[in-house]
Design a protein around this motif. Structure first.
Motif, PDB file in Angstrom:
ATOM      1  N   GLY A  71      26.456  38.587  38.262  1.00 20.69           N
ATOM      2  CA  GLY A  71      27.681  37.890  38.618  1.00 20.69           C
ATOM      3  C   GLY A  71      28.630  37.583  37.484  1.00 20.69           C
ATOM      4  N   LEU A  72      28.569  38.317  36.382  1.00 22.24           N
ATOM      5  CA  LEU A  72      29.488  38.093  35.272  1.00 22.24           C
ATOM      6  C   LEU A  72      30.537  39.208  35.246  1.00 22.24           C
ATOM      7  N   HIS A  73      31.764  38.857  34.875  1.00 24.35           N
ATOM      8  CA  HIS A  73      32.841  39.852  34.820  1.00 24.35           C
ATOM      9  C   HIS A  73      33.983  39.302  33.978  1.00 24.35           C
ATOM     10  N   VAL A  74      34.533  40.124  33.092  1.00 25.61           N
ATOM     11  CA  VAL A  74      35.587  39.643  32.197  1.00 25.61           C
ATOM     12  C   VAL A  74      36.925  39.477  32.906  1.00 25.61           C
ATOM     13  N   ALA A  75      37.066  40.041  34.098  1.00 21.07           N
ATOM     14  CA  ALA A  75      38.323  39.910  34.837  1.00 21.07           C
ATOM     15  C   ALA A  75      38.149  39.085  36.104  1.00 21.07           C
ATOM     16  N   ALA A  76      37.119  38.284  36.174  1.00 20.07           N
ATOM     17  CA  ALA A  76      36.839  37.509  37.384  1.00 20.07           C
ATOM     18  C   ALA A  76      37.991  36.568  37.719  1.00 20.07           C
ATOM     19  N   ALA A  77      38.306  36.491  39.022  1.00 19.02           N
ATOM     20  CA  ALA A  77      39.344  35.561  39.474  1.00 19.02           C
ATOM     21  C   ALA A  77      38.790  34.157  39.647  1.00 19.02           C
ATOM     22  N   GLU A  78      37.496  34.048  39.944  1.00 16.96           N
ATOM     23  CA  GLU A  78      36.880  32.752  40.183  1.00 16.96           C
ATOM     24  C   GLU A  78      36.683  32.016  38.862  1.00 16.96           C
ATOM     25  N   PRO A  79      37.218  30.811  38.719  1.00 11.91           N
ATOM     26  CA  PRO A  79      37.079  30.069  37.452  1.00 11.91           C
ATOM     27  C   PRO A  79      35.631  29.889  37.012  1.00 11.91           C
ATOM     28  N   ALA A  80      34.716  29.650  37.958  1.00  8.63           N
ATOM     29  CA  ALA A  80      33.319  29.430  37.590  1.00  8.63           C
ATOM     30  C   ALA A  80      32.700  30.696  37.008  1.00  8.63           C
ATOM     31  N   VAL A  81      33.017  31.854  37.590  1.00  9.08           N
ATOM     32  CA  VAL A  81      32.487  33.125  37.072  1.00  9.08           C
ATOM     33  C   VAL A  81      33.081  33.417  35.699  1.00  9.08           C
ATOM     34  N   ARG A  82      34.369  33.153  35.561  1.00  6.10           N
ATOM     35  CA  ARG A  82      35.021  33.373  34.272  1.00  6.10           C
ATOM     36  C   ARG A  82      34.376  32.504  33.198  1.00  6.10           C
ATOM     37  N   ARG A  83      34.108  31.251  33.521  1.00  2.37           N
ATOM     38  CA  ARG A  83      33.518  30.331  32.554  1.00  2.37           C
ATOM     39  C   ARG A  83      32.113  30.775  32.165  1.00  2.37           C
ATOM     40  N   GLU A 125      45.070  41.774  32.461  1.00  4.60           N
ATOM     41  CA  GLU A 125      45.587  40.524  31.912  1.00  4.60           C
ATOM     42  C   GLU A 125      44.494  39.461  31.849  1.00  4.60           C
ATOM     43  N   ARG A 126      43.649  39.420  32.867  1.00  4.10           N
ATOM     44  CA  ARG A 126      42.546  38.451  32.873  1.00  4.10           C
ATOM     45  C   ARG A 126      41.537  38.773  31.765  1.00  4.10           C
ATOM     46  N   ALA A 127      41.245  40.045  31.574  1.00  6.10           N
ATOM     47  CA  ALA A 127      40.317  40.439  30.512  1.00  6.10           C
ATOM     48  C   ALA A 127      40.905  40.102  29.141  1.00  6.10           C
ATOM     49  N   LEU A 128      42.179  40.373  28.955  1.00  7.00           N
ATOM     50  CA  LEU A 128      42.851  40.050  27.697  1.00  7.00           C
ATOM     51  C   LEU A 128      42.739  38.558  27.398  1.00  7.00           C
ATOM     52  N   SER A 129      42.962  37.733  28.410  1.00  3.95           N
ATOM     53  CA  SER A 129      42.876  36.288  28.227  1.00  3.95           C
ATOM     54  C   SER A 129      41.471  35.863  27.812  1.00  3.95           C
ATOM     55  N   LEU A 130      40.461  36.459  28.443  1.00  4.27           N
ATOM     56  CA  LEU A 130      39.080  36.096  28.110  1.00  4.27           C
ATOM     57  C   LEU A 130      38.720  36.535  26.695  1.00  4.27           C
ATOM     58  N   ILE A 171      45.624  41.164  20.878  1.00  3.97           N
ATOM     59  CA  ILE A 171      44.821  39.971  20.606  1.00  3.97           C
ATOM     60  C   ILE A 171      45.083  39.466  19.197  1.00  3.97           C
ATOM     61  N   ASP A 172      45.236  40.388  18.254  1.00  2.00           N
ATOM     62  CA  ASP A 172      45.634  40.063  16.878  1.00  2.00           C
ATOM     63  C   ASP A 172      44.696  39.043  16.222  1.00  2.00           C
ATOM     64  N   SER A 173      43.414  39.378  16.214  1.00  8.30           N
ATOM     65  CA  SER A 173      42.401  38.529  15.572  1.00  8.30           C
ATOM     66  C   SER A 173      41.517  39.390  14.685  1.00  8.30           C
ATOM     67  N   PRO A 174      41.161  38.914  13.499  1.00  4.10           N
ATOM     68  CA  PRO A 174      40.247  39.697  12.653  1.00  4.10           C
ATOM     69  C   PRO A 174      38.872  39.862  13.280  1.00  4.10           C
ATOM     70  N   ALA A 175      38.565  39.058  14.287  1.00  4.84           N
ATOM     71  CA  ALA A 175      37.265  39.134  14.951  1.00  4.84           C
ATOM     72  C   ALA A 175      37.257  40.118  16.114  1.00  4.84           C
ATOM     73  N   VAL A 176      38.368  40.798  16.371  1.00  7.17           N
ATOM     74  CA  VAL A 176      38.444  41.789  17.448  1.00  7.17           C
ATOM     75  C   VAL A 176      38.915  43.112  16.865  1.00  7.17           C
ATOM     76  N   GLN A 177      38.009  44.088  16.843  1.00  6.42           N
ATOM     77  CA  GLN A 177      38.303  45.410  16.311  1.00  6.42           C
ATOM     78  C   GLN A 177      37.797  46.441  17.320  1.00  6.42           C
ATOM     79  N   LEU A 178      37.502  47.646  16.877  1.00  5.11           N
ATOM     80  CA  LEU A 178      37.007  48.646  17.828  1.00  5.11           C
ATOM     81  C   LEU A 178      35.784  49.362  17.280  1.00  5.11           C
ATOM     82  N   VAL A 179      34.998  49.878  18.209  1.00  9.59           N
ATOM     83  CA  VAL A 179      33.870  50.740  17.890  1.00  9.59           C
ATOM     84  C   VAL A 179      34.277  52.158  18.267  1.00  9.59           C
TER      85      VAL A 179
END
Length: 271
Positions: A71-83, A125-130, A171-179
């Motif tokens: 039940g986990l998803h980075v684009a979940a609409a449900e606030p509880a799943v997102r959390r 957009e939801r995934a970007l926010s997470l 995202i523009d964070s040093p902690a987010v790069q690519l593999v």
């Protein structure tokens, strides 16, 4: 070397086998620990790190971050799943740091694809926010979120290196790069060396596998140009073998993969 290829072998044995095949470090799939990350105690983390130390290897980090979760998803609409999803990823950042690793490879196609009834734009957009919320926690732990492109046959989100770069820059964070995953990159029409040059400003990790999902050297993917391009852009990090299949046996795949990579690296250096 990624550990999940070794199946149900005890971790201590896996670490010894990986070391015996010539690898310096292990890339750990959290689900192989057999329990939720929040239930992996401080003493267990210390024990796992000691098992690796005893075998003479370190940890690059973690991958398959959401595999075998419920039940986990980075684009979940449900606030509880997102959390819950965000809390899980934050906990993985801490586990990675506790084990001495630094890399968090985010692939998890099933938990990033557009949910039913949601537009791709909204899901993105939801995934970007997470990811933006996760980033400062990863940075505080000294870990790097490495976003992975995956072919369209596996997911409809982040299918190309270019799309991953766009997200990383947004995202523009040093902690987010690519593999850079060679198997996934091989699905693009652009030659792999050109994709490496494109990825270079954000390249934090490399996964080595053949386009056929086997280990490097078990198909037609030529790694000499791969190593030549990595040297050209100045990459000096880990190259981690991620084989999805072991038709000749796990240990044979591990040993032949690293032997092939060494030969390819030497041949690239001689160019």
């Amino acid at each position: 070397m990624c550990n999940e290829l070794y199946g149900d072998r005890p971790l201590a044995q896996v670490f010894r086998d990986i070391a015996a095949s010539g690898y310096e470090a292990v890339e750990l799939a959290p689900y192989t620990l057999g329990k939720p990350v929040t239930e992996v105690s401080t003493s267990e983390r210390e024990r796992i790190r000691m098992l690796a130390d005893d075998a003479g290897i370190g940890f690059t980090g973690l991958h398959w971050l959401l595999a075998k979760t419920d039940g986990l998803h980075v684009a979940a609409a449900e606030p509880a799943v997102r959390r819950r999803t965000l809390d899980h990823l934050i906990a993985l950042s801490r586990l990675c740091a506790d084990l001495g690793g630094s890399v968090l490879v985010f692939g998890s196609p099933g938990q990033r694809s557009t949910p039913p009834g949601m537009s791709r734009a909204e899901a993105a957009e939801r995934a970007l926010s997470l990811f933006r919320e996760w980033a400062p926690h990863a940075e505080a732990d000294g870990t790097i979120i490495c976003l992975e492109s995956l072919p369209a046959a596996e997911t409809d989100y982040l299918n190309t290196i270019g799309e991953v770069i766009d997200l990383v820059e947004a995202i523009d964070s040093p902690a987010v790069q690519l593999v850079f995953d060679v198997k996934s990159a091989s699905a693009e029409p652009t030659p792999v060396p050109e994709l490496i040059r494109l990825a270079a400003p954000h390249l934090a990790y490399v996964q080595a596998n053949d386009a056929n999902r086997g280990g490097p050297g078990f198909g037609d993917t030529d790694f000499v140009p791969v190593f030549a391009a990595l040297a050209e852009v100045g990459y000096d990090g880990y190259v981690s073998v991620e084989a999805f299949e072991a038709p000749t046996g796990i240990d044979d795949v591990a040993e032949r993969s690293i032997e092939y990579l060494r030969r390819s690296s030497a041949a690239a250096a001689a160019l």
